[in-house]
Design an enzyme around this catalytic site. Structure first.
Site, mmCIF file in Angstrom:
data_model
loop_
_atom_site.group_PDB
_atom_site.id
_atom_site.type_symbol
_atom_site.label_atom_id
_atom_site.label_comp_id
_atom_site.label_asym_id
_atom_site.label_seq_id
_atom_site.Cartn_x
_atom_site.Cartn_y
_atom_site.Cartn_z
ATOM 1 N N ASP A 211 0.842 -1.209 0.000
ATOM 2 C CA ASP A 211 0.000 0.000 0.000
ATOM 3 C C ASP A 211 0.871 1.251 0.000
ATOM 4 O OD1 ASP A 211 -1.943 1.903 0.337
ATOM 5 O OD2 ASP A 211 -2.868 0.978 2.094
ATOM 6 N N HIS A 304 -10.495 -0.803 -6.467
ATOM 7 C CA HIS A 304 -10.050 0.379 -5.721
ATOM 8 C C HIS A 304 -9.067 1.228 -6.534
ATOM 9 C CE1 HIS A 304 -9.133 2.784 -2.180
ATOM 10 N NE2 HIS A 304 -7.850 2.569 -2.377
HETATM 11 C C1 HEM Z 1 -4.160 2.871 -3.981
HETATM 12 C C2 HEM Z 1 -5.508 0.287 -0.125
HETATM 13 C C3 HEM Z 1 -8.473 3.856 1.252
HETATM 14 C C4 HEM Z 1 -6.791 6.587 -2.349
HETATM 15 C C5 HEM Z 1 -4.287 1.857 -3.069
HETATM 16 C C6 HEM Z 1 -3.639 0.565 -3.153
HETATM 17 C C7 HEM Z 1 -4.006 -0.135 -2.058
HETATM 18 C C8 HEM Z 1 -4.907 0.678 -1.297
HETATM 19 C C9 HEM Z 1 -3.564 -1.549 -1.700
HETATM 20 C C10 HEM Z 1 -2.713 0.096 -4.287
HETATM 21 C C11 HEM Z 1 -1.276 0.431 -4.048
HETATM 22 C C12 HEM Z 1 -0.961 1.885 -4.194
HETATM 23 O O1 HEM Z 1 -0.859 2.408 -5.319
HETATM 24 O O2 HEM Z 1 -0.824 2.543 -3.142
HETATM 25 C C13 HEM Z 1 -6.443 1.028 0.571
HETATM 26 C C14 HEM Z 1 -7.144 0.565 1.730
HETATM 27 C C15 HEM Z 1 -7.984 1.554 2.119
HETATM 28 C C16 HEM Z 1 -7.802 2.655 1.197
HETATM 29 C C17 HEM Z 1 -6.951 -0.801 2.374
HETATM 30 C C18 HEM Z 1 -8.953 1.596 3.267
HETATM 31 C C19 HEM Z 1 -8.879 0.796 4.307
HETATM 32 C C20 HEM Z 1 -8.280 4.908 0.387
HETATM 33 C C21 HEM Z 1 -8.978 6.164 0.458
HETATM 34 C C22 HEM Z 1 -8.505 6.933 -0.564
HETATM 35 C C23 HEM Z 1 -7.509 6.146 -1.274
HETATM 36 C C24 HEM Z 1 -10.024 6.558 1.503
HETATM 37 C C25 HEM Z 1 -8.887 8.336 -0.970
HETATM 38 C C26 HEM Z 1 -10.054 8.885 -0.827
HETATM 39 C C27 HEM Z 1 -5.924 5.812 -3.079
HETATM 40 C C28 HEM Z 1 -5.195 6.312 -4.243
HETATM 41 C C29 HEM Z 1 -4.448 5.231 -4.735
HETATM 42 C C30 HEM Z 1 -4.727 4.107 -3.840
HETATM 43 C C31 HEM Z 1 -5.233 7.717 -4.805
HETATM 44 C C32 HEM Z 1 -3.526 5.221 -5.943
HETATM 45 C C33 HEM Z 1 -4.332 4.877 -7.191
HETATM 46 C C34 HEM Z 1 -3.475 4.920 -8.440
HETATM 47 O O3 HEM Z 1 -3.278 6.020 -8.960
HETATM 48 O O4 HEM Z 1 -3.024 3.858 -8.890
HETATM 49 N N1 HEM Z 1 -5.057 1.886 -1.926
HETATM 50 N N2 HEM Z 1 -6.856 2.295 0.277
HETATM 51 N N3 HEM Z 1 -7.416 4.934 -0.657
HETATM 52 N N4 HEM Z 1 -5.622 4.498 -2.872
HETATM 53 FE FE1 HEM Z 1 -6.273 3.394 -1.328
#
Ligand code: HEM
Length: 394
Positions: A211, A304
Site C-alpha cells: 500500500d 479500488h
Molecule cells: C491505492 C488500499 C483507502 C486513495 C491503493 C492501493 C491499495 C490501497 C492496496 C494500491 C497500491 C498503491 O498504489 O498505493 C487502501 C485501503 C484503504 C484505502 C486498504 C482503506 C482501508 C483509500 C482512500 C482513498 C484512497 C479513503 C482516498 C479517498 C488511493 C489512491 C491510490 C490508492 C489515490 C492510488 C491509485 C493509483 O493512482 O493507482 N489503496 N486504500 N485509498 N488508494 Fe487506497
C-alpha cells in the site's frame, strides 16, 4: 516510496554523540550505541518553509492528537500555547530533553521525531478569521459511520518517530506545555511495517496489500505541486497544506475468508507482488485500458485502484498508518487504516475521489469509516524567532 534518503548522514551525527549527548538531563553523555544494534535515523531538521512530517519519509510510528480549544480561550492564550509548542517541539526534535518530559525518552535519540501542527475550521470561525475555501466542512459520504470520539477537532498535532517511547515522551511534554488552553479530544496511534523503513520497500497494510505504490511524492523544498498551498490567499497558509484524516476500520474476518483472486480484483493489484493485475512488477504502470479476450477490463470497474486513480488535479500525498485499537464488545477487532492525505485543496482532490469510492469501491464491503477530520496544516517554522501560526495570529 518510503525510502529513507538521509540515514547515512543522520546516523553519523548520532554515533558521534551529537544528538545522544544532549538527551542527558544531568549533562552527562549517554552511553555510546552498541556496535551492532539497530540504529535510528537521528534528527529531522525542524526549520524550513514547510513543517517537517509531511514530505519527511514516513517514520515507523504515529501519534495523532486532536484538541479542542474552549470558547473562553482568548487569542492571546492561544498564541502563548502555540509559542510554547514551538519551543518544545524545536527542542524535542533536536533530541534535547525538555523539562516537561518526565524522562520517558531520556535514553533514546530523537528517532526522526517530527511534530506537525494544524488548525480546524471551527476554531477559525470562533476567532473571527475567514475560513479558506478548501477548509469547508467535508461533505457526508455514502456509507460513513462516523463517531464523534474519532472525529473533528480545533487543533491537530501529528507526532511521528521511529521509536514509540520517544513519541510518548513528546506527547506528554507537548500536552503539559499547552496547559489548560487545549483539551484533548481524541488520540490515534499507528504504525508501519519495518521493512519499509529498513529496505525502502513499500509497506503492507493489515489486509496484507502493498500500500503506497502509486503515491504522489513531494519535497521539503518544493513551493508548488499537489501538496503545498502556494496561493497568497490566505497568506497565513502559504507553505502549508491540508490534512484529511479518515479512520477506516477493516473487517478482517470477512476479508480473510475471501479467496485470493477476489481479493486481488477488489484492489486491482496482485497481493504478493503488488503488481497491477495483468502485470509482473509492483512498479509496472496501471493500464486501465487493458482488456481480456472477452472484452472485460483486466482491472475491474469497481476496483479500488481504478476508482481512486486521480484525474488531473485530484492528486494526494497519502501518509497512512495501520492502527490496532483492541477488541470490540462483540469480540471482533478494531483495526485498520489511519488514512492521512496531505493536499493543496481537499475540495478538488480528496472529496471527488472519496465520492467515487463511496459509491462504487468493491473495498467498501470490507471497511467501515468511523472517524473523519480536516485541518489546515500551518506553514513551516522558518527560524529561531518563528512560531506555529505567527502569520495567522500576529
Ligand atoms: C491505492 C488500499 C483507502 C486513495 C491503493 C492501493 C491499495 C490501497 C492496496 C494500491 C497500491 C498503491 O498504489 O498505493 C487502501 C485501503 C484503504 C484505502 C486498504 C482503506 C482501508 C483509500 C482512500 C482513498 C484512497 C479513503 C482516498 C479517498 C488511493 C489512491 C491510490 C490508492 C489515490 C492510488 C491509485 C493509483 O493512482 O493507482 N489503496 N486504500 N485509498 N488508494 Fe487506497
Amino acid at each position: 516510496l518510503f525510502a529513507w534518503t538521509g540515514s547515512a548522514v543522520a546516523i553519523g551525527a548520532v554515533g558521534a554523540g551529537g544528538a545522544a549527548a544532549v538527551l542527558s538531563p544531568a549533562g552527562a553523555a549517554s552511553p555510546a550505541p552498541v556496535a551492532d544494534s539497530p540504529t535510528l535515523p537521528g534528527p529531522v531538521p525542524f526549520h524550513g518553509i514547510h513543517q517537517a512530517g509531511i514530505a519527511t519519509p514516513t517514520q515507523g510510528h504515529l501519534l495523532l492528537n486532536a484538541y479542542d480549544v474552549p470558547g473562553t480561550v482568548t487569542r492571546a492564550q492561544l498564541t502563548a500555547t502555540l509559542k510554547a509548542w514551538t519551543t518544545t517541539a524545536r527542542s524535542l526534535t533536536a533530541g534535547k530533553l525538555v523539562e516537561q518530559d518526565p524522562t520517558i525518552s531520556v535514553d533514546g535519540d530523537p528517532a526522526a521525531l517530527t511534530v506537525t501542527v494544524g488548525i480546524g475550521g471551527a476554531l477559525l470561525d470562533r476567532l473571527g478569521i475567514a475560513r479558506p475555501g478548501p477548509l469547508a466542512e467535508l461533505p457526508a459520504f455514502a456509507g460513513d459511520e462516523l463517531e464523534e470520539r474519532f472525529s473533528g477537532g480545533d487543533l491537530v498535532v501529528q507526532l511521528c518517530a521511529d521509536d514509540p517511547l520517544v513519541l510518548a515522551g513528546a506527547d506528554r511534554a507537548l500536552r503539559k506545555a499547552a496547559g489548560a488552553t487545549v483539551r484533548p479530544r481524541w488520540q490515534q496511534a499507528g504504525f508501519q511495517g519495518a521493512a519499509a523503513r529498513r529496505d525502502g520497500r513499500t509497506t503492507r497494510n493489515l489486509m496484507g496489500q502493498v500500500d503506497g505504490t502509486n503515491n504522489v511524492s513531494t519535497s521539503e523544498r518544493a513551493r508548488s505541486g499537489p501538496v503545498w498551498v502556494d496561493a497568497t490567499d490566505p497568506g497565513w497558509l502559504t507553505g502549508g497544506s491540508y490534512l484529511v484524516v479518515r479512520r477506516i476500520r477493516m473487517l478482517l474476518d470477512d476479508w480473510e475468508k475471501t479467496p485470493l483472486d477476489h481479493q486481488e480484483k477488489v484492489i486491482g493489484r496482485h497481493k504478493h507482488s503488488g503488481a497491477p493485475l495483468g502485470s509482473k512488477l509492483e512498479t509496472d504502470p496501471v493500464d486501465l485500458d487493458a482488456r481480456r479476450p472477452d472484452g472485460s477490463p483486466v482491472i475491474p470497474a469497481d476496483s479500488h485502484v481504478r476508482l481512486s486513480h486521480p484525474n488531473p488535479g485530484e492528486e494526494m500525498h497519502r501518509r497512512g498508518f495501520s492502527y490496532r485499537a483492541g477488541i470490540l464488545p462483540d469480540g471482533t477487532s478494531d483495526e485498520g487504516l489511519l488514512f492521512l492525505a496531505y493536499v493543496k485543496d481537499p475540495t478538488t482532490s480528496f472529496v471527488p475521489v472519496q465520492h467515487r469510492l463511496a459509491q462504487h469501491d468493491a473495498l467498501n464491503a470490507f471497511t467501515r469509516t468511523t472517524g473523519s477530520a480536516l485541518f489546515a496544516m500551518l506553514p513551516g517554522i522558518t527560524g529561531p524567532d518563528d512560531w506555529y501560526g505567527r502569520a495567522l495570529l500576529s
